[in-house]
Design a protein around this motif. Structure first.
Motif, mmCIF file in Angstrom:
data_model
loop_
_atom_site.group_PDB
_atom_site.id
_atom_site.type_symbol
_atom_site.label_atom_id
_atom_site.label_comp_id
_atom_site.label_asym_id
_atom_site.label_seq_id
_atom_site.Cartn_x
_atom_site.Cartn_y
_atom_site.Cartn_z
ATOM 1 N N SER A 222 11.537 8.521 -0.164
ATOM 2 C CA SER A 222 11.591 7.155 0.346
ATOM 3 C C SER A 222 11.211 6.190 -0.769
ATOM 4 C CB SER A 222 10.646 6.975 1.529
ATOM 5 O OG SER A 222 10.613 5.621 1.941
ATOM 6 N N THR A 223 11.920 5.048 -0.844
ATOM 7 C CA THR A 223 11.574 4.011 -1.816
ATOM 8 C C THR A 223 10.696 2.931 -1.212
ATOM 9 O OG1 THR A 223 13.602 2.791 -1.274
ATOM 10 C CG2 THR A 223 13.721 4.379 -3.098
ATOM 11 N N ASP A 224 10.518 2.971 0.107
ATOM 12 C CA ASP A 224 9.721 1.956 0.785
ATOM 13 C C ASP A 224 8.231 2.263 0.672
ATOM 14 O OD1 ASP A 224 12.047 0.663 1.604
ATOM 15 O OD2 ASP A 224 12.176 1.899 3.429
ATOM 16 N N LEU A 225 7.441 1.208 0.663
ATOM 17 C CA LEU A 225 5.987 1.363 0.653
ATOM 18 C C LEU A 225 5.522 1.709 2.066
ATOM 19 C CD1 LEU A 225 3.317 1.100 -0.949
ATOM 20 C CD2 LEU A 225 3.218 -1.279 -0.170
ATOM 21 N N PHE A 226 4.848 2.844 2.183
ATOM 22 C CA PHE A 226 4.300 3.260 3.480
ATOM 23 C C PHE A 226 2.910 2.678 3.640
ATOM 24 C CE2 PHE A 226 1.234 6.104 5.471
ATOM 25 C CZ PHE A 226 1.774 6.242 6.736
ATOM 26 N N HIS A 227 2.603 2.203 4.842
ATOM 27 C CA HIS A 227 1.240 1.758 5.128
ATOM 28 C C HIS A 227 1.035 1.769 6.639
ATOM 29 C CE1 HIS A 227 2.181 -2.349 6.685
ATOM 30 N NE2 HIS A 227 3.269 -2.159 5.976
ATOM 31 N N GLU A 228 -0.199 1.969 7.054
ATOM 32 C CA GLU A 228 -0.563 1.888 8.459
ATOM 33 C C GLU A 228 -1.962 1.316 8.583
ATOM 34 O OE1 GLU A 228 -0.285 5.775 10.108
ATOM 35 O OE2 GLU A 228 -1.765 6.673 8.783
ATOM 36 N N LYS B 45 15.970 -2.524 -14.724
ATOM 37 C CA LYS B 45 15.072 -3.600 -14.304
ATOM 38 C C LYS B 45 15.727 -4.484 -13.261
ATOM 39 C CE LYS B 45 11.872 -4.123 -18.139
ATOM 40 N NZ LYS B 45 11.194 -5.101 -19.030
ATOM 41 N N SER B 46 17.040 -4.720 -13.424
ATOM 42 C CA SER B 46 17.757 -5.570 -12.476
ATOM 43 C C SER B 46 17.765 -4.961 -11.086
ATOM 44 C CB SER B 46 19.186 -5.807 -12.967
ATOM 45 O OG SER B 46 19.930 -6.548 -12.016
ATOM 46 N N SER B 47 17.986 -3.642 -11.002
ATOM 47 C CA SER B 47 18.020 -2.985 -9.694
ATOM 48 C C SER B 47 16.651 -2.993 -9.036
ATOM 49 C CB SER B 47 18.533 -1.545 -9.848
ATOM 50 O OG SER B 47 17.620 -0.768 -10.621
ATOM 51 N N ILE B 48 15.603 -2.864 -9.844
ATOM 52 C CA ILE B 48 14.247 -2.886 -9.297
ATOM 53 C C ILE B 48 13.878 -4.276 -8.829
ATOM 54 C CG2 ILE B 48 11.808 -2.630 -9.919
ATOM 55 C CD1 ILE B 48 12.650 -0.262 -11.654
ATOM 56 N N ASN B 49 14.283 -5.306 -9.579
ATOM 57 C CA ASN B 49 14.030 -6.683 -9.143
ATOM 58 C C ASN B 49 14.789 -6.996 -7.861
ATOM 59 O OD1 ASN B 49 12.317 -7.266 -11.285
ATOM 60 N ND2 ASN B 49 13.989 -7.932 -12.624
ATOM 61 N N HIS B 50 15.984 -6.386 -7.719
ATOM 62 C CA HIS B 50 16.762 -6.576 -6.491
ATOM 63 C C HIS B 50 16.015 -5.995 -5.305
ATOM 64 C CE1 HIS B 50 20.132 -6.951 -3.768
ATOM 65 N NE2 HIS B 50 20.091 -5.645 -3.521
ATOM 66 N N GLU B 51 15.333 -4.866 -5.523
ATOM 67 C CA GLU B 51 14.522 -4.281 -4.454
ATOM 68 C C GLU B 51 13.428 -5.240 -4.011
ATOM 69 O OE1 GLU B 51 12.849 -0.563 -5.581
ATOM 70 O OE2 GLU B 51 14.764 0.420 -5.962
ATOM 71 N N SER B 52 12.806 -5.919 -4.960
ATOM 72 C CA SER B 52 11.702 -6.827 -4.613
ATOM 73 C C SER B 52 12.188 -8.026 -3.822
ATOM 74 C CB SER B 52 10.981 -7.295 -5.882
ATOM 75 O OG SER B 52 11.845 -8.111 -6.675
ATOM 76 N N THR C 242 14.302 9.264 -9.100
ATOM 77 C CA THR C 242 13.878 10.362 -8.232
ATOM 78 C C THR C 242 13.129 9.806 -7.028
ATOM 79 O OG1 THR C 242 11.767 10.652 -9.393
ATOM 80 C CG2 THR C 242 13.668 11.921 -10.196
ATOM 81 N N LEU C 243 13.104 10.575 -5.953
ATOM 82 C CA LEU C 243 12.432 10.134 -4.731
ATOM 83 C C LEU C 243 11.167 10.945 -4.512
ATOM 84 C CD1 LEU C 243 15.458 9.577 -2.326
ATOM 85 C CD2 LEU C 243 14.147 7.878 -3.598
ATOM 86 N N GLN C 244 10.231 10.816 -5.445
ATOM 87 C CA GLN C 244 8.919 11.412 -5.253
ATOM 88 C C GLN C 244 7.873 10.314 -5.332
ATOM 89 O OE1 GLN C 244 6.655 13.309 -8.428
ATOM 90 N NE2 GLN C 244 8.616 13.733 -9.459
ATOM 91 N N PRO C 245 6.699 10.500 -4.757
ATOM 92 C CA PRO C 245 5.717 9.409 -4.639
ATOM 93 C C PRO C 245 5.405 8.704 -5.955
ATOM 94 C CG PRO C 245 5.051 11.255 -3.288
ATOM 95 C CD PRO C 245 6.238 11.720 -4.056
#
Length: 872
Positions: free
Chosen positions: A340-346, A213-220, A126-129
């Motif tokens: 969004s799957t990306d980490l937001f920061h400012e 786990k493999s897909s999440i490691n691919h994200e990293s 899911t795409l929730q925080p």
């Protein structure tokens, strides 16, 4: 009576979902909204007429669902159009919302069910925080792998919070209680989750499938090291806040990095505050959590009064977050956002920190809305919508309440002559005014405002007695009363409770001291405003230059300037740029800018420039405006500094009264009034003249250009500030004061001749039918019931011919004066008479009294005939 704002009902009863929320609950991402702007001709059913629309935009929304397509009504806001489309879809499909109101046992079961959903395989996609935190936790190393801090779940899962408040209503505003309830529910699900020893975390008992786990490691693998600038807030106020940079690794979890900076072991040791600033922001305070052992024997009531924190109370962090924060803290803007799957920061810089601090004060909210922290000031009055600049008082008050974690203000309007209604489900909904049949007496709108704490305690109530012609004016003026009073409390620390109460009564404000002082207990220790106001100090240098164009600002006009503010160190003349603006517009005479700045502008003509220096304001204002905090800090700590202002007057827009007169009369009435006065001076061979209410001296300036017998002229006004900025005539006083004015002048000064000029109210209907070219009609003025308005928003009254003649005749009789009537603009024998009516008082017998009382007044400037060339 119409009331809007926060609900004061049962806090455990869930409010109805919005139509869009119901559609989202049913269809999710399959619901597609398309909003388009429409012309007024479309609304009238004539799409073939391409008539350009003036005024507010109109919108229509098309909602596409798997089962149907619906089109909304035409609305003034995009959000309203979307809600309208969703509402029509609900009606068309026969969808009914099921109200959630479980028993305590049902809520416990739902809480267990929610935990099961969060740790299911499907939730990770899911795409929730919160799902972003779950994925990041699976990249953690060692025995922390897959561990989710309970504090994260208690903050980011709204459904968990909603369920918990049916178990204990106090959970809605207490994240520690939510954590306690969540752990109790999780402890019963031993086949699903684990509670690791020594951690305030949950971990899935059975590992996730390898493909997940493999897909999440691919994200990293796609992530790099992320530098993140945050603010470190020490618990001790003796230590300064500072900027630090955290490095988030590709395989790391940002909460672990925050924990390490705070000297904690790992992410579950960190508590997270609610959002700070805008609702859409990810700005939060991060601080140390209590020990896990505290939760082992913690009953629900005890969670409200936790005392197991380590370290002293962090007053600064508590002030921002609205909850008790212990030990050192970090202010950061980081997290996972919706869809969004990306980490937001400012970046969160020192400037960000101080702007948040300034935003806690009503005047600060206004300053930031204008992006003019070192120039703008909360205006004295809400004059007209067209002259106001920056956020409106109503919006400022709502922002102030949110920043102090209070309930939304409740606005109640009442009209004795109009059927008024507010359509305000949110804080920015448009005001709607409808007429109830025939036109009736105007000036009958009142607005009452109430402000409650989050626990529904009434903090203050403002019930102004004054009425307004327009509903929006009543709302904005009442909001400004509260803001100006709150400003005194924040910026003048030495104001006693008794004086604060007196000032509140003058503004028709009633407040409850125990609740008020409880909510604002920390404010005086947070803000550096002193008991003395640096704005009252005279500037150390004023230098005026440039060619005089003859176009000068007056009371009610809009002045447009460019300005630059620099930090100036005396001795070596070092400068550091702080703030600037190429075009800054403000209303003269309404205290909408700092006094020194307005005083300088009042002496300038278009095209001229000025420089002056003043003592330093509170440092929080300087840091909130400065781009380079380090350079400013270095300059401040190395020597005696002042602020240097450089101003250029770019343009002046005359007030409405003068624009109307210029459109109707040639020469303008102002020039005709001057020529009338000159003629009477010549006839009387007067050698001395006093201008009462001279303001910035516009009449005196004009008289100096004419050859007359005058040898001495005196300008009188009620204050030094007024002498430099606000030209008044009699109609700017309250009517009761104006009636006393004549008695004071004729008894104290005993002039041989007194000339009084004031607008003829009966002539306004002619002036207001001739709108000056280029001036757009205010849509809020449409369908108003008043026959005509005053010529200037600052006028407290305007007299008809009969009222003026009655006042002048009675005054003359009381003081042994003769009086004759005249005027300029129009004709005496043609209705409705002169545009400006004039009374000329002549002393019947000389009692030897001349202007000796003038010696009681301080000399501001002197004039000599030789210094000014006469007009040919």
């Amino acid at each position: 009576m119409t009331e809007t704002g926060s609900s004061m009902g049962n806090p455990t009863k869930k409010s109805s979902m919005t139509p869009k929320a119901i559609i989202h609950q049913r269809f999710g991402d399959k619901a597609c909204y398309k909003v388009e702007e429409v012309q007024d001709s479309d609304q009238n059913g004539c799409p073939g007429l391409a008539i350009p629309q003036k005024g507010p935009c109109l919108f229509r929304c098309t909602l596409q669902l798997p089962e149907t397509i619906v089109v909304s009504d035409t609305c003034r806001r995009k959000k309203d159009a979307e809600q309208s489309a969703a509402e029509k879809a609900i009606e068309k499909l026969g969808i009914r919302q099921k109200e959630y109101n479980p028993s305590t046992e049902e809520a416990w079961n739902d809480l267990a069910g929610r935990i099961g959903f969060l740790f299911a395989n499907e939730f990770l996609s899911t795409l929730q925080p919160l799902s972003g935190h779950f994925r990041a936790a699976l990249r953690r190393e060692g025995h922390f792998n897959g561990c989710i801090p309970v504090s994260v779940i208690a903050v980011y899962d709204a459904k968990i919070i909603n369920i918990c408040k049916y178990i204990n209503p106090a959970a809605e505003a207490n994240s520690l209680l939510v954590m306690s309830l969540f752990l109790r529910a999780a402890a019963k699900l031993t086949d699903l989750v684990l509670i690791p020893d020594g951690q305030l975390s949950l971990q899935r008992r059975n590992p996730y499938p390898p493909e997940i786990k493999s897909s999440i490691n691919h994200e990293s693998d796609l992530l790099g090291s992320i530098p993140m600038e945050v603010i470190y807030i020490p618990a001790s106020q003796e230590k300064s806040v500072k900027s630090v940079t955290l490095n988030i690794t590709a395989t790391g979890y940002y909460l672990d990095a925050i924990a390490r900076e705070l000297g904690l072991t790992e992410a579950s040791d960190v508590l997270i505050s609610r959002t700070i600033g805008k609702a859409s922001s990810e700005m939060r305070i991060y601080f140390s959590a209590p020990k896990q052992q505290m939760f082992d024997h913690l009953s629900e009531p005890q969670a409200k009064q936790v005392s197991h924190f380590e370290g002293p109370l962090n007053a600064r962090a508590s002030y921002f977050s609205g909850q008790e924060v212990y030990g050192d803290a970090i202010l950061a803007s980081v997290g996972y956002t919706w869809k969004s799957t990306d980490l937001f920061h400012e970046v969160v810089s020192l400037r960000t920190y101080y702007r948040l601090l300034v935003n806690k004060i009503p005047s600060g909210v206004y300053k930031i809305s204008r992006e003019a922290i070192l120039a703008a000031k909360l205006p004295l009055a809400f004059t007209t919508k067209s002259n106001w600049r920056g956020s409106f008082p109503r919006d400022i008050l709502c922002t102030f309440c949110r920043s102090h974690h209070l309930s939304e203000p409740v606005f109640s309007t009442q009209s004795n002559s109009l059927d008024s209604s507010l359509d305000l489900p949110g804080s920015r909904k448009k005001l709607k005014v409808t007429q109830s049949g025939k036109e009736e007496k105007a000036g009958a709108f009142n607005c009452e405002i109430k402000i409650y704490s989050k626990s529904k305690e009434l903090i203050l109530q403002c019930s102004p007695q004054e009425s307004h012609r327009k509903q929006i004016d009543a709302i904005q003026s009442a909001a400004l009363r509260i803001l100006s009073w709150l400003n005194i409390f924040f910026e003048k620390k030495d104001t006693s409770s008794e004086n604060l109460s007196l000032l509140a009564e003058k503004r028709d404000i009633h407040f409850t001291p125990p609740y008020f002082f409880k909510e604002f207990a920390l404010c005086h220790s947070m803000h550096k405003f002193g008991s003395t106001n640096t704005e009252e100090h005279e500037p150390s240098l004023i230098d005026l230059g440039g060619q005089n164009s003859g176009v000068t600002p007056s009371n009610g006009s809009l002045a447009c300037i460019s300005y630059t503010v620099s930090l100036f160190r005396e001795g070596d003349c070092m400068k550091e740029h702080i703030e600037s603006c190429e075009e800054f517009e403000f209303e003269m005479g309404n205290e909408a800018v700092l006094p020194h700045l307005e005083a300088a502008v009042a002496q300038m003509a278009v095209g001229q420039f000025a420089y002056f220096r003043i003592e330093l304001p509170p440092t929080e204002l300087i840091f909130a405006a400065a781009g380079d905090s380090e350079a400013v800090l270095s300059l401040l700590s190395s020597g005696s500094c002042k602020l240097e202002y450089s101003i250029t007057l770019l343009q002046v827009t005359e007030p409405l009264e003068e624009r109307m007169e210029q459109a109707q009369f040639s020469p303008p009435l102002s020039k005709q009034r001057v020529e009338f006065a000159v003629q009477r001076i010549k006839e009387s061979s007067a050698s001395s003249l006093v201008d009462f209410g001279c303001g910035s001296g516009s009449l005196l300036d004009s008289l100096l250009l004419y050859p007359t017998s005058l040898e001495k002229i005196v300008g009188v006004d009620i204050s030094l500030k007024a002498l430099a900025r606000a030209a008044k005539v009699i109609e700017h006083m309250e009517e009761e004061d104006a009636r006393l004015f004549g008695d004071v002048v004729l008894s104290s000064f005993c002039p041989k001749i007194l000339i009084v000029s004031t607008p003829n109210y009966e002539y306004n209907v002619i002036l207001q039918r001739s709108t000056p070219q280029g001036q757009e009609e205010d849509p809020d003025e449409k369908n108003q019931t008043q026959s005509c308005k005053f010529r200037n928003h600052d006028h407290k009254f305007e007299w008809t011919r009969a009222q003026f003649e009655r006042w002048a005749s009675d005054l003359a009789a009381r003081h042994n004066y003769g009086v004759e009537f005249s005027g300029v603009g129009g004709e005496a024998d043609v209705e409705p008479g002169f545009a400006s009516q004039i009374a000329i008082f002549r002393r019947r017998e000389d009692n030897g009294t001349d202007m000796e009382t003038a010696n009681q007044y301080g000399t501001i400037w002197e004039w000599s005939r030789e210094d000014f060339p006469s007009k040919e």
